[in-house]
Scaffold this motif. Structure first.
Motif, PDB file in Angstrom:
ATOM      1  N   GLY A 251       0.801  -1.217   0.000  1.00 37.03           N
ATOM      2  CA  GLY A 251       0.000   0.000   0.000  1.00 37.03           C
ATOM      3  C   GLY A 251       0.833   1.266   0.000  1.00 37.03           C
ATOM      4  O   GLY A 251       0.521   2.241  -0.675  1.00 37.03           O
ATOM      5  N   ARG A 252       1.929   1.246   0.753  1.00 41.38           N
ATOM      6  CA  ARG A 252       2.751   2.447   0.871  1.00 41.38           C
ATOM      7  C   ARG A 252       3.363   2.831  -0.476  1.00 41.38           C
ATOM      8  O   ARG A 252       3.351   3.995  -0.874  1.00 41.38           O
ATOM      9  CB  ARG A 252       3.851   2.204   1.921  1.00 41.38           C
ATOM     10  N   GLU A 253       3.843   1.831  -1.214  1.00 41.96           N
ATOM     11  CA  GLU A 253       4.410   2.083  -2.540  1.00 41.96           C
ATOM     12  C   GLU A 253       3.339   2.578  -3.506  1.00 41.96           C
ATOM     13  O   GLU A 253       3.579   3.478  -4.308  1.00 41.96           O
ATOM     14  CB  GLU A 253       5.051   0.798  -3.087  1.00 41.96           C
ATOM     15  N   LEU A 254       2.151   1.943  -3.412  1.00 43.64           N
ATOM     16  CA  LEU A 254       1.051   2.358  -4.295  1.00 43.64           C
ATOM     17  C   LEU A 254       0.747   3.833  -4.066  1.00 43.64           C
ATOM     18  O   LEU A 254       0.600   4.606  -5.018  1.00 43.64           O
ATOM     19  CB  LEU A 254      -0.196   1.504  -4.026  1.00 43.64           C
ATOM     20  N   MET A 255       0.672   4.246  -2.795  1.00 45.72           N
ATOM     21  CA  MET A 255       0.372   5.639  -2.493  1.00 45.72           C
ATOM     22  C   MET A 255       1.454   6.576  -3.022  1.00 45.72           C
ATOM     23  O   MET A 255       1.161   7.638  -3.565  1.00 45.72           O
ATOM     24  CB  MET A 255       0.215   5.831  -0.986  1.00 45.72           C
ATOM     25  N   ARG A 256       2.692   6.161  -2.852  1.00 45.72           N
ATOM     26  CA  ARG A 256       3.793   7.017  -3.300  1.00 45.72           C
ATOM     27  C   ARG A 256       3.720   7.240  -4.813  1.00 45.72           C
ATOM     28  O   ARG A 256       3.785   8.378  -5.301  1.00 45.72           O
ATOM     29  CB  ARG A 256       5.139   6.375  -2.925  1.00 45.72           C
ATOM     30  N   VAL A 257       3.541   6.140  -5.568  1.00 42.87           N
ATOM     31  CA  VAL A 257       3.523   6.253  -7.037  1.00 42.87           C
ATOM     32  C   VAL A 257       2.251   6.967  -7.501  1.00 42.87           C
ATOM     33  O   VAL A 257       2.287   7.802  -8.407  1.00 42.87           O
ATOM     34  CB  VAL A 257       3.652   4.853  -7.675  1.00 42.87           C
ATOM     35  N   ALA A 258       1.102   6.646  -6.871  1.00 44.08           N
ATOM     36  CA  ALA A 258      -0.160   7.264  -7.280  1.00 44.08           C
ATOM     37  C   ALA A 258      -0.108   8.773  -7.086  1.00 44.08           C
ATOM     38  O   ALA A 258      -0.590   9.548  -7.922  1.00 44.08           O
ATOM     39  CB  ALA A 258      -1.326   6.664  -6.488  1.00 44.08           C
ATOM     40  N   LYS A 259       0.491   9.203  -5.986  1.00 40.82           N
ATOM     41  CA  LYS A 259       0.588  10.631  -5.698  1.00 40.82           C
ATOM     42  C   LYS A 259       1.363  11.341  -6.804  1.00 40.82           C
ATOM     43  O   LYS A 259       0.994  12.424  -7.245  1.00 40.82           O
ATOM     44  CB  LYS A 259       1.331  10.802  -4.364  1.00 40.82           C
ATOM     45  N   GLU A 260       2.400  10.678  -7.274  1.00 42.26           N
ATOM     46  CA  GLU A 260       3.244  11.288  -8.289  1.00 42.26           C
ATOM     47  C   GLU A 260       2.578  11.263  -9.664  1.00 42.26           C
ATOM     48  O   GLU A 260       2.456  12.285 -10.334  1.00 42.26           O
ATOM     49  CB  GLU A 260       4.561  10.501  -8.330  1.00 42.26           C
ATOM     50  N   VAL A 261       2.102  10.072 -10.063  1.00 39.87           N
ATOM     51  CA  VAL A 261       1.471   9.919 -11.380  1.00 39.87           C
ATOM     52  C   VAL A 261       0.205  10.759 -11.458  1.00 39.87           C
ATOM     53  O   VAL A 261      -0.107  11.373 -12.484  1.00 39.87           O
ATOM     54  CB  VAL A 261       1.157   8.434 -11.657  1.00 39.87           C
ATOM     55  N   GLY A 262      -0.543  10.803 -10.330  1.00 36.14           N
ATOM     56  CA  GLY A 262      -1.820  11.517 -10.306  1.00 36.14           C
ATOM     57  C   GLY A 262      -1.691  13.012 -10.520  1.00 36.14           C
ATOM     58  O   GLY A 262      -2.679  13.689 -10.814  1.00 36.14           O
ATOM     59  N   LEU A 263      -0.508  13.562 -10.377  1.00 32.95           N
ATOM     60  CA  LEU A 263      -0.322  14.989 -10.639  1.00 32.95           C
ATOM     61  C   LEU A 263      -0.607  15.304 -12.101  1.00 32.95           C
ATOM     62  O   LEU A 263      -1.110  16.365 -12.441  1.00 32.95           O
ATOM     63  CB  LEU A 263       1.106  15.421 -10.292  1.00 32.95           C
TER      64      LEU A 263
ATOM     65  N   MET B 235      -6.288   9.604  -5.429  1.00 37.58           N
ATOM     66  CA  MET B 235      -6.964   8.667  -6.326  1.00 37.58           C
ATOM     67  C   MET B 235      -8.477   8.861  -6.173  1.00 37.58           C
ATOM     68  O   MET B 235      -8.975   9.085  -5.075  1.00 37.58           O
ATOM     69  CB  MET B 235      -6.596   7.219  -5.992  1.00 37.58           C
ATOM     70  N   ILE B 236      -9.191   8.755  -7.306  1.00 37.37           N
ATOM     71  CA  ILE B 236     -10.634   8.997  -7.304  1.00 37.37           C
ATOM     72  C   ILE B 236     -11.332   7.651  -7.241  1.00 37.37           C
ATOM     73  O   ILE B 236     -11.140   6.797  -8.110  1.00 37.37           O
ATOM     74  CB  ILE B 236     -11.027   9.751  -8.589  1.00 37.37           C
ATOM     75  N   ARG B 237     -12.143   7.469  -6.223  1.00 37.29           N
ATOM     76  CA  ARG B 237     -12.724   6.143  -6.022  1.00 37.29           C
ATOM     77  C   ARG B 237     -14.055   5.992  -6.745  1.00 37.29           C
ATOM     78  O   ARG B 237     -14.944   6.820  -6.622  1.00 37.29           O
ATOM     79  CB  ARG B 237     -12.916   5.914  -4.526  1.00 37.29           C
ATOM     80  N   ALA B 238     -14.201   4.919  -7.510  1.00 40.15           N
ATOM     81  CA  ALA B 238     -15.466   4.622  -8.187  1.00 40.15           C
ATOM     82  C   ALA B 238     -16.217   3.590  -7.361  1.00 40.15           C
ATOM     83  O   ALA B 238     -15.621   2.784  -6.651  1.00 40.15           O
ATOM     84  CB  ALA B 238     -15.211   4.087  -9.590  1.00 40.15           C
ATOM     85  N   ARG B 239     -17.539   3.634  -7.453  1.00 41.30           N
ATOM     86  CA  ARG B 239     -18.420   2.790  -6.648  1.00 41.30           C
ATOM     87  C   ARG B 239     -18.648   1.436  -7.311  1.00 41.30           C
ATOM     88  O   ARG B 239     -18.862   0.432  -6.668  1.00 41.30           O
ATOM     89  CB  ARG B 239     -19.754   3.528  -6.525  1.00 41.30           C
TER      90      ARG B 239
END
Lengths: 333, 333
Positions: free
Chosen positions: B227-239, B281-285
């Motif tokens: 999870g920690r890696e996912l958050m790190r990469v998502a934060k960067e890519v999501g920009l 990250m934008i969460r879909a239902r």
């Protein structure tokens, strides 16, 4: 002893229909309405009303309802709003039971429209004539092969257990076409009530409660005039038939939009929500859910308990369905 | 100085593909995979692997990857799970870069499957060979006219800005067919990761972050390992690129279903929710919302503010849309 005829019976099963604003121009609503009745195989009498035509689609035309020889159960009115009040007055004089006013340009259109709506109501005051609408596509009853809609109905309309009581033309319009071509349930009755200047959802709900063809009731409401009566009738009808309700005008912006759509004045959403819980109406979130819930009730009986199984051709489908079941308070068996 | 090739580049742009389990029987996956590559116009080398055939679909067949004369960037494996570990070992020996294991019957299937999955991983230990899957339809890259799916791809695949990183075969399967035939956006890349025994969503997300064809990323996740890696990469890519995520296994029942689908162990949903908020990250239902959000981002730029107008052919549509806008924090102009 046979049961007395319900006061709304002839709105859905008219023996005769006048189309005020009938036209020879195939693109006009008043032409399509006549054509729909002929195509659907409506077996009552059809009286096109048009002072400038002798005959429309092979049917004899009359200059006004007052010239029609027989009784008229339903008159459909499609002429421009300013011309409607005197015509409704003629209908009342003739003893027409129901006038379905398709025309818009009434309360939803501002002060002048509101004045016209009042004038129209005044024209039937103290008479037996009831007004449906204005600003609605109105009625559909596949069993009687009868409709007032101006959407071209191409083929036969599939009969089934779902009835709609709605405040928008959609249900006897575009959405109806979708239901008939893409959905797997059939329709018992549609009552589009538009501005509800006279006939309202309480009366129709009560009628559908005793209608043998109706097993499921779906409602779309913008404004409720008599909430207490609606709750009383819904509580009673809901014992036998599921009632699914989509209520719009939940927010200030929606309320403004409703005012310009059907001129409805909208109450507070929390109040409506509590009322639904008290009288057992099932609230839908949007059109899709309204249709989905109606379909579910139409196609399978309510389960006896909260336990169920999940099947899907896709593993992800099973995972998502399992989640959703739990979130909705169901249990996987 | 040209930018160094990303380690995952050849998974999506392979110069050569071996199909292990290639078949002359047109109903077998190993036949459809070869046929798809030919129909899509894949321009690299295709090596069908089958010890009991000389030729499949006009292509020369090899008894094993070890007999193939040239290098192999991607090997697709569709043979039964018990036979997979020795074949993966051959791939590692041959220096195959990526082995996409379509076969199921691994961790999701119980202890024996788990043992096979471990054996397969052990076969690539200390080598350059990476495993995608098992239990996935795998990769699609329309730009390279390349896919590992066993769903017949009939026509050309529409290119576009949306990439999918998913843990289910659907996206290179049935849902892909829907997207291609009914939706209006095109696809950049699909990475189906299945059980994620080796390659995971963090690495693919990081790859898509630098992929020029990808403007929007949609993810379907059952379990997150790091999870920690996912958050790190998502934060960067999501920009630069919106990341929409559908996470299942939110409930106990869903978690059990996920275990039997991709063998994923699922964390607590509140934690995932908080992580999404923190890294943008934008969460879909549900699937519909995942597709709808991806489509929205693909087809129009984000608005500059919360104000908007509503247009509909139906008054009820305007009322409901006005409500929904307000409920979602938007303002009607």
């Amino acid at each position: 002893m046979p049961r007395a005829e319900h006061p709304l019976h002839r709105l859905f099963y008219p023996r005769s229909v006048a189309i005020i604003g009938a036209s020879r121009n195939p693109r006009k609503f008043g032409h399509i309405q006549v054509a729909n009745l002929l195509r659907m195989g409506y077996e009552g009498r059809i009286y096109p009303i048009n002072p400038r035509a002798d005959e429309i689609s092979g049917l004899r035309c009359y200059p006004s309802v007052l010239e029609v020889p027989g009784e008229i159960d339903v008159a459909i009115v499609t002429i421009p709003a300013p011309k409607v009040p005197p015509v409704v007055e003629e209908c009342a004089e003739k003893g027409v039971r129901f006038v379905v006013v398709i025309s818009s340009g009434f309360r939803e259109a501002g002060p002048e429209g509101e004045r016209l709506q009042e004038a129209m109501l005044k024209a039937v005051e103290g008479t037996e004539t009831r007004i449906v609408g204005p600003n609605t596509t109105g009625i559909l009853n596949p069993e009687a092969r009868f409709t007032t809609t101006f959407m071209p109905i191409e083929g036969p309309v599939r009969e089934g257990p779902v009835s709609f009581v709605v405040q928008t033309g959609l249900f006897a319009g575009i959405l109806l076409i979708h239901i008939l071509t893409a959905e797997h349930f059939g329709i018992a009755k549609v009552a589009g009530l538009g501005n509800k200047c006279d006939l309202d959802e309480v009366e129709v709900l009560e009628y559908l409660g005793q209608d043998e063809r109706t097993r499921v009731i779906a409602m779309y409401i913008e404004g409720v005039k008599n909430g207490r009566e609606l709750m009383r009738v819904a509580k009673e009808v809901g014992l036998d038939k599921p009632i699914v309700v989509l209520k719009s005008g939940r927010t200030e912006a929606g309320t403004r939009a409703a005012l310009s759509h059907t001129g409805s004045v909208v109450g507070r959403d929390e109040v409506f929500d509590a009322a639904c819980r008290q009288c057992g109406m099932i609230r839908a979130r949007d059109f899709e859910e309204l249709i989905d819930l109606a379909k579910a009730f139409a196609m399978q009986p309510p389960p006896r308990g909260p336990r169920l199984g999940v099947a899907s051709y896709s593993g992800a489908g099973c995972v998502l369905a399992s989640d959703e079941c739990t979130l909705q308070g169901l249990e996987l068996a």
